[in-house]
Motif scaffolding. Structure first.
Motif, short mmCIF file in Angstrom:
data_model
loop_
_atom_site.label_atom_id
_atom_site.label_comp_id
_atom_site.label_asym_id
_atom_site.label_seq_id
_atom_site.Cartn_x
_atom_site.Cartn_y
_atom_site.Cartn_z
N LEU A 25 0.85 -1.22 -0.10
CA LEU A 25 -0.09 -0.13 0.01
C LEU A 25 0.99 1.17 -0.12
CD1 LEU A 25 -2.61 -1.06 2.85
CD2 LEU A 25 -3.05 -0.95 0.19
N GLU A 26 0.28 2.31 -0.54
CA GLU A 26 1.03 3.67 -0.62
C GLU A 26 1.05 4.08 0.82
OE1 GLU A 26 2.65 4.96 -3.08
OE2 GLU A 26 2.21 3.29 -4.38
N GLY A 27 1.97 4.77 1.34
CA GLY A 27 1.93 5.43 2.48
C GLY A 27 3.45 5.20 3.45
N ASP A 28 3.83 5.98 4.41
CA ASP A 28 4.96 5.75 5.25
C ASP A 28 4.64 4.87 6.27
OD1 ASP A 28 6.52 7.28 3.27
OD2 ASP A 28 5.88 9.19 4.40
N VAL A 29 5.68 4.50 7.11
CA VAL A 29 5.39 3.77 8.28
C VAL A 29 4.79 4.61 9.45
CG1 VAL A 29 6.67 2.39 10.23
CG2 VAL A 29 7.40 1.98 7.74
N ASP A 30 3.92 4.40 10.13
CA ASP A 30 3.04 4.99 11.15
C ASP A 30 2.01 5.68 10.54
OD1 ASP A 30 4.30 3.54 13.14
OD2 ASP A 30 5.89 5.28 13.23
N ALA A 31 1.74 5.74 8.99
CA ALA A 31 0.93 6.81 8.46
C ALA A 31 -0.59 6.01 8.83
CB ALA A 31 0.90 6.57 7.12
N GLU A 65 4.74 -1.80 8.83
CA GLU A 65 5.89 -1.73 8.32
C GLU A 65 5.88 -2.42 6.70
OE1 GLU A 65 8.67 -5.23 9.17
OE2 GLU A 65 7.09 -5.95 10.36
N HIS A 66 6.72 -2.31 5.91
CA HIS A 66 6.87 -2.66 4.53
C HIS A 66 7.61 -3.65 4.40
CE1 HIS A 66 4.22 0.38 2.86
NE2 HIS A 66 5.01 1.45 3.36
N LEU A 67 7.55 -4.90 3.88
CA LEU A 67 8.18 -6.13 3.91
C LEU A 67 8.03 -6.98 2.73
CD1 LEU A 67 6.67 -8.83 5.66
CD2 LEU A 67 6.25 -6.61 6.61
N LYS A 68 8.98 -8.04 2.60
CA LYS A 68 8.86 -8.91 1.31
C LYS A 68 8.22 -10.40 2.01
CE LYS A 68 12.01 -7.96 -2.24
NZ LYS A 68 13.44 -8.13 -2.73
N GLY A 69 7.54 -10.78 1.12
CA GLY A 69 6.85 -12.12 1.58
C GLY A 69 7.94 -13.59 1.55
N GLU A 70 7.60 -14.52 1.78
CA GLU A 70 8.55 -15.82 1.35
C GLU A 70 8.70 -15.87 -0.09
OE1 GLU A 70 9.17 -18.31 3.91
OE2 GLU A 70 8.81 -16.82 5.47
N LYS A 71 9.86 -16.50 -0.29
CA LYS A 71 10.15 -16.70 -1.71
C LYS A 71 9.34 -17.98 -2.28
CE LYS A 71 13.91 -16.40 -4.49
NZ LYS A 71 15.36 -16.27 -5.03
N VAL A 72 8.95 -17.83 -3.42
CA VAL A 72 8.17 -18.84 -4.31
C VAL A 72 8.97 -19.08 -5.38
CG1 VAL A 72 5.99 -19.26 -5.53
CG2 VAL A 72 5.99 -17.76 -3.51
N ILE A 73 9.23 -20.41 -5.54
CA ILE A 73 9.96 -21.18 -6.80
C ILE A 73 9.05 -21.51 -7.79
CG2 ILE A 73 11.72 -22.81 -7.28
CD1 ILE A 73 12.74 -20.86 -5.49
N VAL A 74 9.48 -20.85 -8.77
CA VAL A 74 8.54 -21.23 -10.02
C VAL A 74 9.54 -22.39 -11.07
CG1 VAL A 74 7.20 -20.71 -12.18
CG2 VAL A 74 7.08 -19.34 -10.15
N PHE A 75 9.26 -23.43 -11.12
CA PHE A 75 10.08 -24.27 -11.90
C PHE A 75 9.30 -25.04 -13.11
CE2 PHE A 75 12.23 -28.51 -12.58
CZ PHE A 75 13.37 -27.99 -12.97
N LYS A 76 9.79 -24.84 -14.50
CA LYS A 76 9.10 -25.15 -15.49
C LYS A 76 10.26 -26.28 -16.34
CE LYS A 76 6.89 -21.25 -16.42
NZ LYS A 76 6.68 -19.72 -17.17
N LYS A 77 9.51 -27.49 -16.67
CA LYS A 77 10.33 -28.50 -17.24
C LYS A 77 9.40 -29.18 -18.35
CE LYS A 77 12.60 -32.68 -16.31
NZ LYS A 77 13.14 -33.79 -15.26
N LYS A 78 10.22 -29.54 -19.37
CA LYS A 78 9.45 -30.45 -20.56
C LYS A 78 10.55 -31.71 -20.61
CE LYS A 78 7.44 -26.79 -22.90
NZ LYS A 78 6.59 -26.21 -23.92
N ARG A 79 9.66 -32.77 -20.34
CA ARG A 79 10.43 -33.86 -20.10
C ARG A 79 10.90 -34.34 -21.43
NH1 ARG A 79 6.53 -39.00 -19.01
NH2 ARG A 79 5.25 -38.89 -20.94
N ARG A 80 12.19 -34.89 -21.41
CA ARG A 80 12.85 -35.62 -22.49
C ARG A 80 13.21 -34.39 -23.83
NH1 ARG A 80 8.80 -39.34 -21.76
NH2 ARG A 80 7.60 -38.71 -23.37
N LYS A 81 13.13 -33.04 -23.38
CA LYS A 81 13.44 -32.12 -24.46
C LYS A 81 14.67 -31.28 -23.81
CE LYS A 81 9.82 -33.08 -26.65
NZ LYS A 81 10.11 -34.08 -27.71
#
Length: 103
Positions: A25-31, A65-81
């Motif tokens: 969201l827009e705004g400073d901490v304690d706003a 506070e402003h923060l970042k969430g947990e890391k999400v891993i995106v994994f793509k695979k095509k088998r045999r290629k």
């Protein structure tokens, strides 16, 4: 007493004193923030339902506070290629505290 409020495109069930994580969201901490798109309120068994919102009802909140969430891993695979692609993402979040529900 609780309320259903729309904040940044998402709906949250909130109560006084509760902390929630929302998209950045827009705004400073304690706003101070005021959310006036209240969809439902419950005040000791008296339920008000809006169509789509309830007039005259608002929610007061404070940015903690402003923060970042947990890391999400995106994994793509095509088998045999031999195609593999790994990518990561961390969502930007804002932690807010609900100060008051004004009816």
């Amino acid at each position: 007493m609780y309320a259903i409020v729309e904040i940044a495109g998402q709906q949250f069930k909130i109560e006084k004193g509760r902390t929630i994580f929302t998209n950045r969201l827009e705004g400073d901490v304690d706003a101070a923030l005021v959310f006036d798109k209240v969809l439902l309120t419950d005040d000791g068994g008296t339920i008000q339902i809006g169509a789509p919102g309830i007039d005259g009802v608002s929610v007061n909140a404070t940015i903690l506070e402003h923060l970042k969430g947990e890391k999400v891993i995106v994994f793509k695979k095509k088998r045999r290629k031999g195609y593999k692609k790994k990518n990561g993402h961390r969502q930007y979040l804002t932690k807010i505290r609900i100060d008051d529900i004004v009816i």
